[in-house]
Design a protein around this motif. Sequence first.
Motif, short mmCIF file in Angstrom:
data_model
loop_
_atom_site.label_atom_id
_atom_site.label_comp_id
_atom_site.label_asym_id
_atom_site.label_seq_id
_atom_site.Cartn_x
_atom_site.Cartn_y
_atom_site.Cartn_z
N GLU A 1 30.14 -45.94 41.90
CA GLU A 1 30.97 -47.05 41.45
C GLU A 1 31.86 -46.60 40.29
O GLU A 1 31.50 -45.67 39.55
CB GLU A 1 30.10 -48.22 41.01
N PRO A 2 33.02 -47.24 40.09
CA PRO A 2 33.96 -46.81 39.04
C PRO A 2 33.35 -46.71 37.65
O PRO A 2 33.68 -45.81 36.89
CB PRO A 2 35.05 -47.89 39.10
N GLN A 3 32.44 -47.63 37.29
CA GLN A 3 31.91 -47.64 35.94
C GLN A 3 30.92 -46.51 35.68
O GLN A 3 30.50 -46.29 34.55
CB GLN A 3 31.22 -48.99 35.64
N GLU A 4 30.56 -45.76 36.72
CA GLU A 4 29.58 -44.69 36.56
C GLU A 4 30.18 -43.41 36.01
O GLU A 4 29.45 -42.48 35.68
CB GLU A 4 28.89 -44.41 37.90
N GLY A 5 31.50 -43.33 35.90
CA GLY A 5 32.12 -42.11 35.42
C GLY A 5 32.32 -41.13 36.55
O GLY A 5 32.55 -41.50 37.70
N TYR A 6 32.19 -39.85 36.25
CA TYR A 6 32.39 -38.82 37.25
C TYR A 6 31.32 -38.96 38.33
O TYR A 6 30.13 -38.98 38.05
CB TYR A 6 32.31 -37.43 36.60
N ALA A 7 31.75 -39.07 39.58
CA ALA A 7 30.82 -39.31 40.69
C ALA A 7 30.00 -38.05 40.99
O ALA A 7 30.56 -36.97 41.19
CB ALA A 7 31.59 -39.74 41.92
N THR A 8 28.69 -38.18 41.00
CA THR A 8 27.79 -37.07 41.28
C THR A 8 26.72 -37.50 42.28
O THR A 8 26.46 -38.70 42.44
CB THR A 8 27.10 -36.57 40.00
N PRO A 9 26.07 -36.55 42.96
CA PRO A 9 25.02 -36.92 43.92
C PRO A 9 23.80 -37.50 43.22
O PRO A 9 23.53 -37.22 42.05
CB PRO A 9 24.66 -35.57 44.59
N ALA B 1 19.21 -38.99 60.98
CA ALA B 1 20.39 -39.83 61.12
C ALA B 1 21.32 -39.65 59.93
O ALA B 1 20.88 -39.36 58.82
CB ALA B 1 19.96 -41.29 61.23
N PRO B 2 22.64 -39.81 60.12
CA PRO B 2 23.59 -39.69 59.01
C PRO B 2 23.27 -40.69 57.91
O PRO B 2 22.79 -41.80 58.16
CB PRO B 2 24.94 -40.01 59.67
N ASP B 3 23.52 -40.30 56.67
CA ASP B 3 23.29 -41.17 55.52
C ASP B 3 24.61 -41.31 54.77
O ASP B 3 25.25 -40.31 54.46
CB ASP B 3 22.21 -40.58 54.60
N TYR B 4 25.01 -42.55 54.49
CA TYR B 4 26.29 -42.77 53.83
C TYR B 4 26.25 -42.39 52.35
O TYR B 4 27.28 -42.24 51.72
CB TYR B 4 26.75 -44.22 53.98
N ARG B 5 25.05 -42.22 51.79
CA ARG B 5 24.91 -41.78 50.40
C ARG B 5 24.90 -40.26 50.35
O ARG B 5 24.70 -39.59 51.36
CB ARG B 5 23.62 -42.34 49.80
N ASP B 6 25.10 -39.70 49.17
CA ASP B 6 25.06 -38.25 49.01
C ASP B 6 24.02 -37.91 47.95
O ASP B 6 24.06 -38.46 46.84
CB ASP B 6 26.44 -37.72 48.59
N PHE B 7 23.10 -37.02 48.27
CA PHE B 7 22.08 -36.67 47.29
C PHE B 7 21.44 -35.32 47.58
O PHE B 7 21.51 -34.80 48.70
CB PHE B 7 20.99 -37.75 47.19
N TYR B 8 20.86 -34.75 46.52
CA TYR B 8 20.09 -33.52 46.63
C TYR B 8 18.62 -33.87 46.76
O TYR B 8 18.16 -34.90 46.25
CB TYR B 8 20.28 -32.64 45.39
N LYS B 9 17.86 -32.99 47.42
CA LYS B 9 16.44 -33.21 47.63
C LYS B 9 15.64 -32.09 46.95
O LYS B 9 15.84 -30.92 47.24
CB LYS B 9 16.12 -33.27 49.12
#
Length: 206
Positions: free
Chosen positions: A59-67, A138-146
């Motif tokens: 979201e915009p208020q989060e600053g630089y977008a990261t996983p 299945a595809p995930d619309y979010r992006d993250f590291y595991k």
Amino acid sequence: MENTWLAHAKRLQALAATGLHYSRDPFDIERFEEIDDIARDMIARLADTPVERLSGLPEPQEGYATPKIDIRAAVIRNDRILLVREKRDGKWTMPGGFADIGLTASDCAVKETWEEATLPVRVLKLYELRHRAKQPGAPDYRDFYKFFFLCEADDATEPAPGPETSGAAFYLPDALPEMSLGRSGPQDVDRAFVHWRDRDRPTDWD
């Protein structure tokens, strides 16, 4: 492996969120808002998820977008691995979930194992670090590291399901139940046993 167009749409949305956070020019803000709307619509269509349910995107208020970061605990005892059954899909996975603010990554592995299997554990090492987009499932619309941690438990306590799980048990690696592949899969179990037998082996990463 994640669909290329879904990966592009997620990246585009992250860039829009970052742009909205840092931009001050009203015309740039208007453009980034339009890009954000288009990217969210693309993600919704590609992930087959309604736009209003796309929680977890930057979201915009989060600053630089990261996983985001997902933590998993590979608890091995007597040549068996601990798995829990998720209430959401009825399939099995290593205990885990998204990391909590204020806790270290290994603290989260301990916490999630207790919450999902009521089993106290000790973390031994980080054995695997993966990008979710490159995992099966299945595809995930979010992006993250595991982050996958190798853990051990004492021999006296038996696992039991917690509030978010409907089962908890140890399984032989060649007799696994149906797994929730977006969370963890047989390949992660295999790597856990490789590292269990060789504690000095370097962490697997992509």
